[in-house]
Design a protein around this motif. Structure first.
Motif, PDB file in Angstrom:
ATOM      1  N   GLN A 126      45.925  28.950 -71.872  1.00 31.52           N
ATOM      2  CA  GLN A 126      47.126  27.928 -71.272  1.00 31.52           C
ATOM      3  C   GLN A 126      48.209  28.073 -72.287  1.00 31.52           C
ATOM      4  OE1 GLN A 126      44.229  24.510 -70.118  1.00 31.52           O
ATOM      5  NE2 GLN A 126      46.092  24.251 -68.734  1.00 31.52           N
ATOM      6  N   ASP A 127      47.774  27.959 -73.634  1.00 34.82           N
ATOM      7  CA  ASP A 127      48.807  27.955 -74.691  1.00 34.82           C
ATOM      8  C   ASP A 127      48.003  28.345 -76.022  1.00 34.82           C
ATOM      9  OD1 ASP A 127      51.304  27.496 -75.913  1.00 34.82           O
ATOM     10  OD2 ASP A 127      51.242  25.280 -75.687  1.00 34.82           O
ATOM     11  N   ILE A 128      48.915  28.748 -77.128  1.00 36.61           N
ATOM     12  CA  ILE A 128      48.481  28.897 -78.635  1.00 36.61           C
ATOM     13  C   ILE A 128      49.117  27.683 -79.053  1.00 36.61           C
ATOM     14  CG2 ILE A 128      48.796  30.304 -80.655  1.00 36.61           C
ATOM     15  CD1 ILE A 128      49.701  32.591 -78.722  1.00 36.61           C
ATOM     16  N   ILE A 129      47.924  26.799 -79.568  1.00 31.88           N
ATOM     17  CA  ILE A 129      48.484  25.476 -80.241  1.00 31.88           C
ATOM     18  C   ILE A 129      47.965  25.507 -81.696  1.00 31.88           C
ATOM     19  CG2 ILE A 129      48.273  24.492 -77.954  1.00 31.88           C
ATOM     20  CD1 ILE A 129      45.610  23.305 -78.523  1.00 31.88           C
ATOM     21  N   THR A 130      48.385  24.484 -82.260  1.00 28.07           N
ATOM     22  CA  THR A 130      48.185  24.146 -83.727  1.00 28.07           C
ATOM     23  C   THR A 130      46.755  23.286 -83.680  1.00 28.07           C
ATOM     24  OG1 THR A 130      49.617  22.044 -83.862  1.00 28.07           O
ATOM     25  CG2 THR A 130      50.722  24.079 -84.464  1.00 28.07           C
ATOM     26  N   VAL A 131      46.426  22.955 -84.806  1.00 26.75           N
ATOM     27  CA  VAL A 131      45.306  21.962 -85.113  1.00 26.75           C
ATOM     28  C   VAL A 131      45.524  20.809 -84.555  1.00 26.75           C
ATOM     29  CG1 VAL A 131      43.539  21.064 -86.666  1.00 26.75           C
ATOM     30  CG2 VAL A 131      43.892  23.803 -86.563  1.00 26.75           C
ATOM     31  N   GLY A 132      46.927  20.315 -85.176  1.00 29.74           N
ATOM     32  CA  GLY A 132      47.112  18.876 -84.665  1.00 29.74           C
ATOM     33  C   GLY A 132      47.549  18.804 -83.014  1.00 29.74           C
ATOM     34  N   GLU A 133      47.830  19.771 -82.685  1.00 33.94           N
ATOM     35  CA  GLU A 133      47.942  19.798 -81.192  1.00 33.94           C
ATOM     36  C   GLU A 133      46.701  19.669 -80.274  1.00 33.94           C
ATOM     37  OE1 GLU A 133      52.380  21.813 -80.098  1.00 33.94           O
ATOM     38  OE2 GLU A 133      50.336  23.086 -80.822  1.00 33.94           O
ATOM     39  N   PHE A 134      45.595  20.401 -80.929  1.00 34.83           N
ATOM     40  CA  PHE A 134      44.242  20.553 -80.587  1.00 34.83           C
ATOM     41  C   PHE A 134      43.784  18.991 -80.496  1.00 34.83           C
ATOM     42  CE2 PHE A 134      39.711  20.384 -81.913  1.00 34.83           C
ATOM     43  CZ  PHE A 134      39.244  20.754 -80.696  1.00 34.83           C
ATOM     44  N   TYR A 135      43.849  18.332 -81.674  1.00 30.55           N
ATOM     45  CA  TYR A 135      43.607  17.029 -82.035  1.00 30.55           C
ATOM     46  C   TYR A 135      44.029  15.953 -80.808  1.00 30.55           C
ATOM     47  CZ  TYR A 135      40.830  18.057 -86.313  1.00 30.55           C
ATOM     48  OH  TYR A 135      40.028  18.704 -87.299  1.00 30.55           O
ATOM     49  N   GLU A 136      45.405  16.249 -80.409  1.00 32.75           N
ATOM     50  CA  GLU A 136      46.051  15.236 -79.626  1.00 32.75           C
ATOM     51  C   GLU A 136      45.375  15.644 -78.506  1.00 32.75           C
ATOM     52  OE1 GLU A 136      50.375  16.280 -79.186  1.00 32.75           O
ATOM     53  OE2 GLU A 136      50.539  15.899 -81.384  1.00 32.75           O
ATOM     54  N   GLN A 137      44.973  16.773 -77.908  1.00 38.20           N
ATOM     55  CA  GLN A 137      44.309  17.302 -76.648  1.00 38.20           C
ATOM     56  C   GLN A 137      42.922  16.633 -76.490  1.00 38.20           C
ATOM     57  OE1 GLN A 137      44.996  19.160 -73.808  1.00 38.20           O
ATOM     58  NE2 GLN A 137      46.818  20.177 -74.457  1.00 38.20           N
ATOM     59  N   ALA A 138      42.214  16.601 -77.670  1.00 35.54           N
ATOM     60  CA  ALA A 138      40.968  16.009 -77.900  1.00 35.54           C
ATOM     61  C   ALA A 138      40.704  14.615 -78.032  1.00 35.54           C
ATOM     62  CB  ALA A 138      40.337  16.810 -79.054  1.00 35.54           C
ATOM     63  N   ALA A 139      42.140  13.870 -78.218  1.00 31.10           N
ATOM     64  CA  ALA A 139      41.936  12.327 -78.367  1.00 31.10           C
ATOM     65  C   ALA A 139      41.276  11.848 -77.135  1.00 31.10           C
ATOM     66  CB  ALA A 139      43.223  11.836 -78.478  1.00 31.10           C
ATOM     67  N   GLY A 140      40.264  10.777 -77.568  1.00 35.11           N
ATOM     68  CA  GLY A 140      39.639   9.984 -76.582  1.00 35.11           C
ATOM     69  C   GLY A 140      38.331  10.622 -76.362  1.00 35.11           C
ATOM     70  N   GLY A 141      37.857  11.900 -76.699  1.00 30.06           N
ATOM     71  CA  GLY A 141      36.864  12.556 -76.234  1.00 30.06           C
ATOM     72  C   GLY A 141      35.969  13.141 -77.364  1.00 30.06           C
ATOM     73  N   GLN A 142      34.893  13.633 -76.992  1.00 29.87           N
ATOM     74  CA  GLN A 142      34.207  14.300 -78.083  1.00 29.87           C
ATOM     75  C   GLN A 142      34.488  15.913 -78.278  1.00 29.87           C
ATOM     76  OE1 GLN A 142      31.194  12.493 -79.206  1.00 29.87           O
ATOM     77  NE2 GLN A 142      32.149  10.831 -77.706  1.00 29.87           N
ATOM     78  N   ILE A 143      34.288  16.137 -79.754  1.00 28.82           N
ATOM     79  CA  ILE A 143      34.587  17.470 -80.275  1.00 28.82           C
ATOM     80  C   ILE A 143      33.228  18.087 -80.503  1.00 28.82           C
ATOM     81  CG2 ILE A 143      35.723  19.015 -81.880  1.00 28.82           C
ATOM     82  CD1 ILE A 143      37.979  16.681 -82.520  1.00 28.82           C
ATOM     83  N   ILE A 144      33.143  19.398 -79.894  1.00 23.07           N
ATOM     84  CA  ILE A 144      31.737  20.034 -80.163  1.00 23.07           C
ATOM     85  C   ILE A 144      32.382  21.438 -81.026  1.00 23.07           C
ATOM     86  CG2 ILE A 144      29.767  21.143 -79.202  1.00 23.07           C
ATOM     87  CD1 ILE A 144      30.222  19.234 -76.698  1.00 23.07           C
ATOM     88  N   PHE A 145      31.613  21.639 -82.043  1.00 24.61           N
ATOM     89  CA  PHE A 145      31.975  23.009 -82.672  1.00 24.61           C
ATOM     90  C   PHE A 145      30.631  23.798 -82.542  1.00 24.61           C
ATOM     91  CE2 PHE A 145      32.906  25.826 -86.336  1.00 24.61           C
ATOM     92  CZ  PHE A 145      34.154  25.621 -86.374  1.00 24.61           C
ATOM     93  N   THR A 146      31.011  25.015 -82.069  1.00 26.19           N
ATOM     94  CA  THR A 146      29.846  25.815 -81.502  1.00 26.19           C
ATOM     95  C   THR A 146      29.665  26.939 -82.620  1.00 26.19           C
ATOM     96  OG1 THR A 146      31.067  27.432 -80.132  1.00 26.19           O
ATOM     97  CG2 THR A 146      29.684  25.318 -79.186  1.00 26.19           C
TER      98      THR A 146
END
Length: 156
Positions: free
Chosen positions: A136-156
């Protein structure tokens, strides 16, 4: 009183091997099947999963992979990675787990968000045209955190 159900997951895929990519894809697919919002953030070598020229050529890492239970010397022998990849792909096919390109498309079709990490894209000299259309897009880490807000972050 039970715990609140998970509503959203954001999964970071950072490795470019079969065993580094599939767990995130399987988790995202499972989340969508359960009605959970899912976003995939591909960074570093995980970008290979969404790279048009590389996503069909991902191998099992046989060197430095303790899960392989092979001595590094054996894992580094010519053909070992290809053999391990063939065996794993055969087993996954038997379990109806699709190849990475098909799996990425399938997950995107469920409404999951697929994003490439801007820092990694810049570091490797890539651009939007290098990636599959489902990104969908190329995003910064900050934008990733905005997308992830309110949810769980899983690092595989």
């Amino acid at each position: 009183m039970g715990a609140e159900p998970i509503q959203k997951v954001s999964i970071v895929i950072s490795k470019g091997s079969l065993e580094g990519i599939y767990p995130g894809l399987i988790m995202a697919n499972g989340a969508r099947a359960e009605g959970i919002e899912a976003n995939l953030f591909f960074t570093f070598f995980g970008l290979d999963a969404i790279h048009k020229k590389r996503h069909d050529h991902i191998k099992v890492a046989t060197v430095g992979n303790p899960g392989m239970h092979l001595a590094t010397l054996i894992g580094g022998l010519p053909g070992m990675s290809a053999l391990a990849t063939h065996m794993m792909e055969k087993k996954m096919s038997e379990l109806d787990i699709p190849p990475i390109p098909e799996f990425v498309e399938m997950i995107a079709d469920t409404g999951a968000g697929l994003y490439a990490c801007k820092a990694s894209v810049d570091m490797f000299g890539l651009d939007r045209d290098d990636f599959v259309e489902q990104v969908q897009d190329i995003i910064t880490v900050g934008e990733f955190y905005e997308q992830a807000a309110g949810g769980q972050i899983i690092f595989t």
